[in-house]
Design a protein around this motif. Structure first.
Motif, PDB file in Angstrom:
ATOM      1  N   ASN A  36      21.970  37.964   6.977  1.00  0.00           N
ATOM      2  CA  ASN A  36      22.216  39.329   7.412  1.00  0.00           C
ATOM      3  C   ASN A  36      23.511  39.429   8.208  1.00  0.00           C
ATOM      4  O   ASN A  36      23.823  38.562   9.019  1.00  0.00           O
ATOM      5  CB  ASN A  36      21.051  39.834   8.258  1.00  0.00           C
ATOM      6  CG  ASN A  36      19.798  40.043   7.425  1.00  0.00           C
ATOM      7  OD1 ASN A  36      19.818  39.879   6.207  1.00  0.00           O
ATOM      8  ND2 ASN A  36      18.713  40.418   8.076  1.00  0.00           N
ATOM      9  N   PRO A  63      19.406  53.440   9.545  1.00  0.00           N
ATOM     10  CA  PRO A  63      19.000  52.043   9.770  1.00  0.00           C
ATOM     11  C   PRO A  63      17.598  51.742   9.245  1.00  0.00           C
ATOM     12  O   PRO A  63      17.374  50.674   8.648  1.00  0.00           O
ATOM     13  CB  PRO A  63      19.074  51.897  11.296  1.00  0.00           C
ATOM     14  CG  PRO A  63      20.096  52.894  11.720  1.00  0.00           C
ATOM     15  CD  PRO A  63      19.905  54.061  10.796  1.00  0.00           C
ATOM     16  N   GLN A  64      16.657  52.668   9.443  1.00  0.00           N
ATOM     17  CA  GLN A  64      15.289  52.426   8.975  1.00  0.00           C
ATOM     18  C   GLN A  64      15.230  52.350   7.452  1.00  0.00           C
ATOM     19  O   GLN A  64      14.566  51.479   6.884  1.00  0.00           O
ATOM     20  CB  GLN A  64      14.360  53.525   9.496  1.00  0.00           C
ATOM     21  CG  GLN A  64      14.085  53.437  10.990  1.00  0.00           C
ATOM     22  CD  GLN A  64      13.240  54.586  11.510  1.00  0.00           C
ATOM     23  OE1 GLN A  64      12.774  55.426  10.740  1.00  0.00           O
ATOM     24  NE2 GLN A  64      13.045  54.637  12.815  1.00  0.00           N
ATOM     25  N   GLU A  77      16.932  49.064   6.289  1.00  0.00           N
ATOM     26  CA  GLU A  77      16.095  47.902   6.574  1.00  0.00           C
ATOM     27  C   GLU A  77      14.906  47.845   5.618  1.00  0.00           C
ATOM     28  O   GLU A  77      14.551  46.777   5.115  1.00  0.00           O
ATOM     29  CB  GLU A  77      15.620  47.935   8.029  1.00  0.00           C
ATOM     30  CG  GLU A  77      16.684  47.530   9.031  1.00  0.00           C
ATOM     31  CD  GLU A  77      16.127  47.327  10.427  1.00  0.00           C
ATOM     32  OE1 GLU A  77      15.245  48.113  10.843  1.00  0.00           O
ATOM     33  OE2 GLU A  77      16.575  46.385  11.114  1.00  0.00           O
ATOM     34  N   ASP A 126      22.048  43.344   9.722  1.00  0.00           N
ATOM     35  CA  ASP A 126      21.463  43.023  11.029  1.00  0.00           C
ATOM     36  C   ASP A 126      21.714  44.202  11.968  1.00  0.00           C
ATOM     37  O   ASP A 126      22.781  44.302  12.587  1.00  0.00           O
ATOM     38  CB  ASP A 126      22.095  41.747  11.576  1.00  0.00           C
ATOM     39  CG  ASP A 126      21.534  41.354  12.932  1.00  0.00           C
ATOM     40  OD1 ASP A 126      20.629  42.056  13.441  1.00  0.00           O
ATOM     41  OD2 ASP A 126      22.017  40.354  13.502  1.00  0.00           O
ATOM     42  N   PHE A 127      20.742  45.089  12.072  1.00  0.00           N
ATOM     43  CA  PHE A 127      20.926  46.273  12.907  1.00  0.00           C
ATOM     44  C   PHE A 127      20.748  45.982  14.399  1.00  0.00           C
ATOM     45  O   PHE A 127      20.879  46.898  15.217  1.00  0.00           O
ATOM     46  CB  PHE A 127      19.995  47.403  12.443  1.00  0.00           C
ATOM     47  CG  PHE A 127      20.505  48.112  11.219  1.00  0.00           C
ATOM     48  CD1 PHE A 127      21.523  49.045  11.324  1.00  0.00           C
ATOM     49  CD2 PHE A 127      19.992  47.823   9.970  1.00  0.00           C
ATOM     50  CE1 PHE A 127      22.019  49.686  10.207  1.00  0.00           C
ATOM     51  CE2 PHE A 127      20.484  48.460   8.835  1.00  0.00           C
ATOM     52  CZ  PHE A 127      21.506  49.398   8.953  1.00  0.00           C
TER      53      PHE A 127
END
Length: 291
Positions: A49, A134-135, A138, A145-146
């Protein structure tokens, strides 16, 4: 915020050993409308990531402007950093007046959450950028890699980058901006947006959406870089006000190591200016994203 949205890949281009892909999904934050974004993944992404740099574009722009014209992809590939390019507003909400002017409505979401009833269902760009994207990414299993995020932007997007950075509880490690609307409650663009989207207008905006107000009260360490051009007509006519932001930062005790504002002689508001200093900004963020 639901993270069950299904991503549809619309296009893919090889670039600097990595991939620039355009995606579409139905956005809950934007009232169920389809929204597009671009994502650049460096070639090093296959090794695990990678950190994420979010780019917010300016008025009238889409998810494509920064990806195509910012000169960000090569430097990001060398650093092993992904860049996420969201759109600048919802599209096709059908709200009366949405398409009446170029600096309000479509293409001008201002990276805030609207509170006026007619706008509040769809115009929630703050939630879209901070949480939803981001959600969704992911959940899609993309190699990002948030926990290592930073943010930058141009003009309206510079306003968005600085204000989201200063109001989002350390979600981003650093922020930078090209010709940002730095003190929007005192700028015509900002006043128009806040009066149009927010029930409390500029008074409501001060606490969450004005970077000059936010930096004056900020109590933690910051990492901020700002560039603007002396021949920028929007700087000359009082839309940007970077001097207000710089003054507030210094009065709050932030030195040049924490808040650096650079006046670039002879540059304007265009992507020629952005692309000239784009590599500087990528390297600036790499210092914090790769630490």
């Amino acid at each position: 915020m639901s993270n069950t949205a299904v991503l549809e890949k619309l296009s893919s281009n090889r670039a600097f050993g990595g991939e620039l892909a355009k995606y579409k999904f139905k956005s809950a934050a934007l009232g169920g409308l389809d929204t597009n974004f671009n994502l650049f993944l460096p070639g090093k992404a296959s090794g695990g990531n990678v950190p994420v740099l979010v780019y917010l574009a300016g008025l009238t722009c889409t998810e494509d402007n920064g990806a195509q014209k910012g000169s960000f992809l090569g430097p990001a590939a060398k650093e092993g950093i992904a860049i996420l390019f969201p759109d600048t507003s919802p599209r096709g909400a059908g709200i009366p007046g949405e398409d009446d002017s170029w600096d309000f409505g479509t293409g001008a979401g201002f990276y805030i959450n609207a509170t006026k009833p007619e706008w509040s269902k769809h115009y929630n760009m703050r939630t879209h950028v901070l949480f939803e994207l981001p959600q969704v990414l992911e959940a899609a299993g993309l190699p990002l890699d948030f926990k290592r995020q930073s943010i930058f932007g141009h003009s309206m997007g510079g306003h968005g980058a600085l204000s989201l950075y200063l109001s989002s509880s350390k979600q981003y490690r650093s922020a930078s901006a090209f010709a940002p609307i730095s003190n929007p409650v005192n700028a015509p663009w900002g006043k128009k947006a806040f009066d149009g989207y927010l029930q409390g207008g500029s008074d409501e905006a001060r606490e969450q959406y004005d970077s000059t107000e936010l930096i004056s009260k900020y109590k933690d360490t910051v990492h901020i870089l700002v560039d603007y051009g002396t021949e920028d007509n929007f700087y000359k006519n009082g839309q940007l006000l970077p001097e207000n932001f710089l003054k507030a930062a210094r009065l709050a005790g932030f030195d040049e190591m924490q808040v650096r504002v650079r006046e670039q002689e002879g540059y304007d508001h265009s992507y020629y200016f952005i692309s000239t200093f784009g590599e500087d900004h990528i390297h600036f963020h790499a210092n914090f994203l790769k630490a």
